[in-house]
Each structure stands twice: as C-alpha cells, then as structure tokens.
Design a protein around this motif. Structure first.
Motif, mmCIF file in Angstrom:
data_model
loop_
_atom_site.group_PDB
_atom_site.id
_atom_site.type_symbol
_atom_site.label_atom_id
_atom_site.label_comp_id
_atom_site.label_asym_id
_atom_site.label_seq_id
_atom_site.Cartn_x
_atom_site.Cartn_y
_atom_site.Cartn_z
ATOM 1 N N VAL A 102 0.842 -1.306 0.004
ATOM 2 C CA VAL A 102 0.144 0.117 0.059
ATOM 3 C C VAL A 102 0.928 1.314 0.081
ATOM 4 O O VAL A 102 1.722 1.426 0.813
ATOM 5 N N VAL A 103 0.745 2.112 -1.082
ATOM 6 C CA VAL A 103 1.408 3.506 -1.113
ATOM 7 C C VAL A 103 0.473 4.524 -0.984
ATOM 8 O O VAL A 103 -0.625 4.770 -1.630
ATOM 9 N N THR A 104 1.046 5.634 0.138
ATOM 10 C CA THR A 104 0.237 6.637 0.048
ATOM 11 C C THR A 104 1.300 7.916 0.150
ATOM 12 O O THR A 104 2.615 7.690 0.494
ATOM 13 N N GLU A 105 0.917 9.148 -0.632
ATOM 14 C CA GLU A 105 1.769 10.134 -0.452
ATOM 15 C C GLU A 105 1.979 11.056 0.857
ATOM 16 O O GLU A 105 0.687 11.235 1.548
ATOM 17 N N THR A 106 2.828 11.390 1.235
ATOM 18 C CA THR A 106 2.962 12.180 2.366
ATOM 19 C C THR A 106 3.362 13.664 2.106
ATOM 20 O O THR A 106 3.575 13.791 1.068
ATOM 21 N N MET A 107 3.464 14.582 3.246
ATOM 22 C CA MET A 107 4.080 16.001 2.696
ATOM 23 C C MET A 107 5.376 15.602 2.519
ATOM 24 O O MET A 107 6.053 16.528 1.638
ATOM 25 N N PHE B 248 6.101 0.726 -6.872
ATOM 26 C CA PHE B 248 5.615 2.076 -6.665
ATOM 27 C C PHE B 248 6.115 3.266 -7.183
ATOM 28 O O PHE B 248 7.465 3.106 -7.434
ATOM 29 N N CYS B 249 5.218 4.445 -7.558
ATOM 30 C CA CYS B 249 5.942 5.602 -7.852
ATOM 31 C C CYS B 249 6.279 6.731 -6.958
ATOM 32 O O CYS B 249 5.557 6.993 -6.002
ATOM 33 N N ALA B 250 7.474 7.172 -6.924
ATOM 34 C CA ALA B 250 7.893 8.336 -6.116
ATOM 35 C C ALA B 250 8.956 9.132 -6.703
ATOM 36 O O ALA B 250 9.843 8.695 -7.219
ATOM 37 N N GLY B 251 8.456 10.455 -6.653
ATOM 38 C CA GLY B 251 9.422 11.244 -7.265
ATOM 39 C C GLY B 251 9.467 11.034 -9.051
ATOM 40 O O GLY B 251 10.540 11.494 -9.667
ATOM 41 N N CYS B 252 8.323 10.608 -9.678
ATOM 42 C CA CYS B 252 8.234 10.451 -11.012
ATOM 43 C C CYS B 252 9.250 9.285 -11.565
ATOM 44 O O CYS B 252 9.494 9.263 -12.436
ATOM 45 N N ARG B 253 9.515 8.425 -10.529
ATOM 46 C CA ARG B 253 10.404 7.062 -10.604
ATOM 47 C C ARG B 253 9.708 6.092 -10.221
ATOM 48 O O ARG B 253 8.972 6.143 -9.293
ATOM 49 N N ARG B 254 10.102 4.916 -10.799
ATOM 50 C CA ARG B 254 9.433 3.703 -10.432
ATOM 51 C C ARG B 254 10.312 2.858 -9.500
ATOM 52 O O ARG B 254 11.616 2.495 -9.640
#
Length: 329
Positions: A18-23, A50-56
C-alpha cells in the motif's frame, strides 16, 4: 473448525503493498503473511512497483542462505528501475510485527545510479516473528538538493536551562550526588517521571520539595540521561582508565538500562545502535542478556547473529556461548 483470513494468508503466503503520499514524500507499507512459505517458493520476496518522485521503485526481501549461520536473517533492499542519472533518496525503514509493535527502525541516505540501482536498508532476525508475519513501513523521499540544516535552538536553550539550574524545582539524590532539574521538562519527556513527580500525592509543596532518591544508577549515567532528556543528544563521554571505546560502551550499557527504567524509548534505540557496534566473542552473551532484560530487539537480533556465527566455528565445549545455545533455538 473455521480458519481465519489471517491464518489462511499466513499458511499460503501473501504479500500486499500500500502506497500513500505524504508531506515529505511517499510511505510504502509492505505486509508479509506466511514468510517461511514464501521463502520456500523463491529466494526473495518482492513488493509491487510504486512511484515516487516520478520514478518507479520496488522493495524486496532476501532470505539468508540455508546452510549459513545467518539463515534466519532477512535483508531489506530498496531499488530503482533503470535510473538514467544519479538519484539521491532519503528513507526511513520501520519493521513491525503482526501486532503492530516496532521491532526496529533505521533511517539513512543513499545514492543510486545506473551502476548501483539498489541499497540495503536493514535486516531482521526472522525467528522472532509473530505468526510468521510482519510489516515493513518505508518512508521514501527523493532529494533534489541536500543543504545543511540550521541546528534547532530548543535543545541548546533547554541544555542551557539545565546547566544554569534557573527555575529548577526538583532534586534527585543519585549515588551521593545531587542533581537539580525541572519537573515539567522531565514529565513531558518521560511517563515514568510524570507519575513520579505529578502522580497522586505528589502535587503538594512538601512532596515537590523532597529530594527523589534514585538507586541502581551511576551518577554519570543519570547526568547523561538528564542531558539527553533536555537536548535529545548524548553528551561527550569522559575518557577514563578503560580507554575511550570501553568508556563509551560502559556508558551505553548504563544508559540503555536507565532509558528502559524511565521510559525514554528514543534513547534506548540510540544505545542499542552503539552497542551493536561493540558485539564480539567477549561481549555477545552479556549484551544478549542486557537486550533481553531491557526489551531491545535490534540489539538482541545482532547478538543472536554474532553468537550463531561463533557457534558455527567452534566445536561443542563448556564455553559461555555454548551454554546459551538452547535459548537461541
């Protein structure tokens, strides 16, 4: 008899992500049910992408080699899919058992690139898993530029307040020495001090004025405990006859016990990390007992690994390490 969904998942083996975006970035929660079954089927367990910072990104778990002394050690890795350029990432890894209790926590920076696209974040001794299941919570932030942060003023100001003793309204007798402190600061940082200083019958002026006697703690350890409570940092260790490293280890041992006694959990984690770097054949058994007595799972797992490695190298004997073998199995 009916089987619960959790038991069925643990029997079959299942991984959910499960991936959630935080501040600050992204928080990835990877739940592993039936760890041993999953490791029987493959050499590693992978999360979903999962995607973070426009990367996989992805996480995976590597189990220990079955013939090795570290067979029960699981290593946690974070990786980046096909990076074209250098990427700096800040991560915080927290391991939890099925009951949601923290097993260990660590945080660090890593630089990934096309030549090195993954990094180890931490490890866990899997023989202490609850119901063969656990969770990995990884907080990920892609760093575009690392700048020196201005040191916060609050620890410096509170440290000055402790040193000056201005407004101090509590005294402690520790091994023949007297320490002055501020009741509100201690209570805010420790539930044990809260109960001791503001519990039933403690609110009267006479009770507040009476010195509190602390037994079983060295004065220098209590002084360091107060320093940490006020400043959230450890003081410089005074070097004695035992040498710098020995003094630092002795202080960490005393502070770990004091932190457990007074409920200062962040100090327990720091002391556990310091002691993890001092484990050898001479100290492993004593540190394992210390970790057992004061609830320090990360130190306990590190001691278990060292002892298992030592046991793999020695023949049966009456050594202290052999006498603890039954407790490790």
């Amino acid at each position: 008899m009916a089987t619960s969904p959790a038991s069925a998942a643990a029997t079959a083996g299942r991984v959910t992500t499960v991936v959630t975006e935080t501040m600050a970035g992204w928080c990835v929660l990877m739940t592993v049910d039936g760890y041993s079954k999953l490791m029987e089927a493959d050499e590693c367990i992978e999360s979903d992408w999962f995607c973070a910072g426009c990367r996989r990104w992805y996480m995976y778990i590597i189990g220990g080699a079955k013939e090795a002394a570290a067979a029960d050690l699981a290593t946690f890795v974070i990786g980046l899919e096909s990076p074209d350029d250098e990427v700096k990432v800040r991560y915080k890894l927290t391991l939890l058992n099925r009951a949601g209790e923290i097993i260990s926590a660590t945080q660090s920076f890593a630089t990934l690139s096309s030549s090195v696209n993954s990094t180890e974040m931490g490890a866990m001794d899997t023989q202490y898993l609850l119901e063969d299941s656990f969770q990995i919570r990884c907080e990920v932030a892609v760093v575009t530029e690392i700048t020196a942060a201005r040191p916060p003023d609050l620890p410096r100001h509170l440290g000055g307040l402790l040193a000056s003793q201005v407004g101090a309204d509590a005294t402690f007798q520790v091994g023949g020495e007297v320490f002055a402190a501020h009741r509100c600061v201690l209570a805010a940082r420790s539930g044990v001090f809260m109960a001791e200083l503001f519990g039933p019958g403690k609110g009267t002026s006479a009770a507040a004025a009476a010195p509190v006697r602390i037994d079983g703690v060295e004065p220098r350890v209590f002084r360091a405990l107060l320093h940490f409570i006020y400043t959230d940092s450890l003081p410089e260790v005074e070097v004695g006859e035992g040498g710098g490293d020995d003094d630092e280890v002795a202080m960490a041992r005393g502070l770990l016990a004091a932190a457990d006694r007074f409920g200062v959990e962040s100090l327990k984690l720091i002391c556990g990390d310091v002691l993890c770097n001092s484990i050898d054949a001479r100290t492993a058994v004593d540190l394992l007992e210390l970790a057992d007595n004061h609830g320090c799972p990360s130190l306990k797992a590190a001691c278990v690994k060292v002892i298992k490695d030592l046991l793999a190298k020695v023949s049966p004997s009456s050594s202290p390490i052999r006498k603890r073998q039954k407790k490790l199995n």
